[in-house]
Design a protein around this motif. Structure first.
Motif, PDB file in Angstrom:
ATOM      1  N   HIS A 121      -9.492  -0.503  -2.017  1.00 23.90           N
ATOM      2  CA  HIS A 121      -9.466   0.389  -3.180  1.00 23.90           C
ATOM      3  C   HIS A 121     -10.019   1.777  -2.856  1.00 23.90           C
ATOM      4  O   HIS A 121      -9.661   2.753  -3.512  1.00 23.90           O
ATOM      5  N   GLU A 122     -10.869   1.872  -1.825  1.00 25.67           N
ATOM      6  CA  GLU A 122     -11.361   3.188  -1.409  1.00 25.67           C
ATOM      7  C   GLU A 122     -10.326   3.935  -0.567  1.00 25.67           C
ATOM      8  O   GLU A 122     -10.489   5.125  -0.299  1.00 25.67           O
ATOM      9  N   CYS A 149      -5.566   2.044  -2.384  1.00 28.46           N
ATOM     10  CA  CYS A 149      -4.805   0.820  -2.661  1.00 28.46           C
ATOM     11  C   CYS A 149      -5.329   0.137  -3.917  1.00 28.46           C
ATOM     12  O   CYS A 149      -5.488  -1.090  -3.972  1.00 28.46           O
ATOM     13  N   GLY A 150      -5.619   0.916  -4.940  1.00 30.13           N
ATOM     14  CA  GLY A 150      -6.223   0.393  -6.148  1.00 30.13           C
ATOM     15  C   GLY A 150      -5.348  -0.563  -6.927  1.00 30.13           C
ATOM     16  O   GLY A 150      -5.851  -1.330  -7.753  1.00 30.13           O
ATOM     17  N   THR A 151      -4.042  -0.548  -6.701  1.00 29.44           N
ATOM     18  CA  THR A 151      -3.150  -1.458  -7.424  1.00 29.44           C
ATOM     19  C   THR A 151      -2.947  -2.782  -6.702  1.00 29.44           C
ATOM     20  O   THR A 151      -2.304  -3.690  -7.246  1.00 29.44           O
ATOM     21  N   THR A 210      -3.765  -6.361  -5.603  1.00 29.75           N
ATOM     22  CA  THR A 210      -4.607  -7.468  -6.055  1.00 29.75           C
ATOM     23  C   THR A 210      -4.671  -8.536  -4.977  1.00 29.75           C
ATOM     24  O   THR A 210      -3.790  -8.630  -4.110  1.00 29.75           O
ATOM     25  N   LEU A 215     -11.332  -5.885  -1.070  1.00 29.93           N
ATOM     26  CA  LEU A 215     -10.574  -5.020  -1.970  1.00 29.93           C
ATOM     27  C   LEU A 215     -11.500  -4.022  -2.650  1.00 29.93           C
ATOM     28  O   LEU A 215     -11.132  -2.866  -2.864  1.00 29.93           O
ATOM     29  N   LEU A 216     -12.693  -4.471  -3.001  1.00 32.54           N
ATOM     30  CA  LEU A 216     -13.677  -3.645  -3.682  1.00 32.54           C
ATOM     31  C   LEU A 216     -14.942  -3.548  -2.832  1.00 32.54           C
ATOM     32  O   LEU A 216     -15.193  -4.413  -1.990  1.00 32.54           O
ATOM     33  N   SER A 237       0.826  -1.204   0.000  1.00 34.54           N
ATOM     34  CA  SER A 237       0.000   0.000   0.000  1.00 34.54           C
ATOM     35  C   SER A 237       0.860   1.254   0.000  1.00 34.54           C
ATOM     36  O   SER A 237       2.038   1.215   0.371  1.00 34.54           O
TER      37      SER A 237
END
Length: 230
Positions: free
Chosen positions: A144-145, A148-150, A152, A126-127, A78
Motif C-alpha cells: 500500500h505504500e 497498490c492500495g487496491t 487485497t 500489504l499494510l 499493481s
C-alpha cells in the motif's frame, strides 16, 4: 464472503495464524496441491504442499514457480510503474524496498534424498506492520505504500494461485529451463556485487537454481537448499 477461487488441481484451506507452519504440521496427512492461506487482509500469506518425485537438491527448484507466480500476480494487480524483483534465495523487492519473503521446508534436509513432502510459503505485507511512519524504515516497504492500495490479500491469493499453477505446469512438462530464464530476467542485482546472502559478485545460477558467487579469484555455488527452514 466467499473465499478465493483456485484453479483445478489446487484446493484452498483458510487457516488462522501462519499458513506455512500449519502446512508443515499437516504435511503428512494433507493432499499435495493444498494451498493454505490466511484471510488476514494486512498481509498476504500462503503455503502450498507438494509431493516431489526428485531428490531434494533438484526438487527445491520448483520454488521458482511460486516466486514467479507472485511476480506475475503483482504485475497483474499493481499499477504498471510498480517494479518487482526477486532476491536470491528468498526475498522480494518492490520498487527497491524489501517487501516479503519465501520460506521452504521439506521432510528431509538431505539434497540426495527424495522428500515425502515439500512446503513453499510466501508472505508479502500489504499494510505497515508496526508503528513506524512511512520513510522511517527506508529499506522496507509494503504494497500500500507503493501505490497498490487496491490490492487485497484475497485477490492476491487467487491471482497468485493461477499464475503459480501456470509455472508449475511448465516446470512439470518442460523442466526447469524456462523458469531459470524467466527468474533471471526478474533477478535483483544479477551481475552485481551483493552482500546478501553473502558477499561477492552474483554471476548467475547453476542448473538447479544454486547461486554462482564470485569473490576475488574464488567462485562458489551456494545451493538453493540453504533456504530450508530447520
Amino acid at each position: 464472503m466467499a473465499g478465493p477461487e483456485f484453479p483445478p488441481l489446487l484446493t484452498g484451506r483458510a487457516v488462522a495464524g501462519d499458513p506455512f507452519g500449519v502446512a508443515c504440521e499437516a504435511a503428512e496427512d494433507a493432499d499435495p496441491g493444498t494451498v493454505f492461506y490466511s484471510p488476514d487482509e494486512t498481509t498476504f500469506r500462503v503455503a502450498i504442499l507438494l509431493a516431489p518425485e526428485a531428490p531434494l537438491g533438484e526438487a527445491i527448484s520448483v520454488s521458482f514457480a511460486a516466486q514467479l507466480g507472485l511476480n506475475d500476480a503483482l504485475g497483474a494487480l499493481s499499477p504498471p510503474e510498480v517494479a518487482v524483483h526477486l532476491v536470491w534465495p528468498d526475498r522480494i523487492r518492490v520498487n527497491g524496498g524489501l517487501c516479503g519473503r519465501m520460506r521452504v521446508a521439506a521432510s528431509t534436509e538431505d539434497p540426495a534424498a527424495e522428500p515425502d513432502w515439500l512446503v513453499i510459503g510466501l508472505e508479502v505485507p500489504l499494510l505497515p506492520s508496526g508503528a513506524d511512519e512511512p520513510g522511517q524504515t527506508p529499506n522496507e516497504t509494503c504494497l500500500h505504500e507503493e501505490g497498490c492500495g487496491t490490492v487485497t490479500a484475497g485477490d492476491l491469493v487467487e491471482t497468485w494461485a493461477r499464475h503459480m499453477m501456470n509455472w508449475l505446469h511448465i516446470y512439470m512438462t518442460d523442466g526447469f529451463g524456462d523458469l531459470h530464464e524467466e527468474w533471471r530476467s526478474k533477478a535483483h542485482a544479477l551481475g552485481e556485487e551483493i552482500t546478501y546472502p553473502e558477499t561477492g559478485q552474483f554471476v548467475g545460477l547453476d542448473e538447479w537454481a544454486g547461486m554462482i558467487l564470485k569473490d576475488g579469484s574464488t567462485t562458489r555455488i551456494l545451493p538453493l537448499t540453504r533456504v530450508l527452514d530447520p
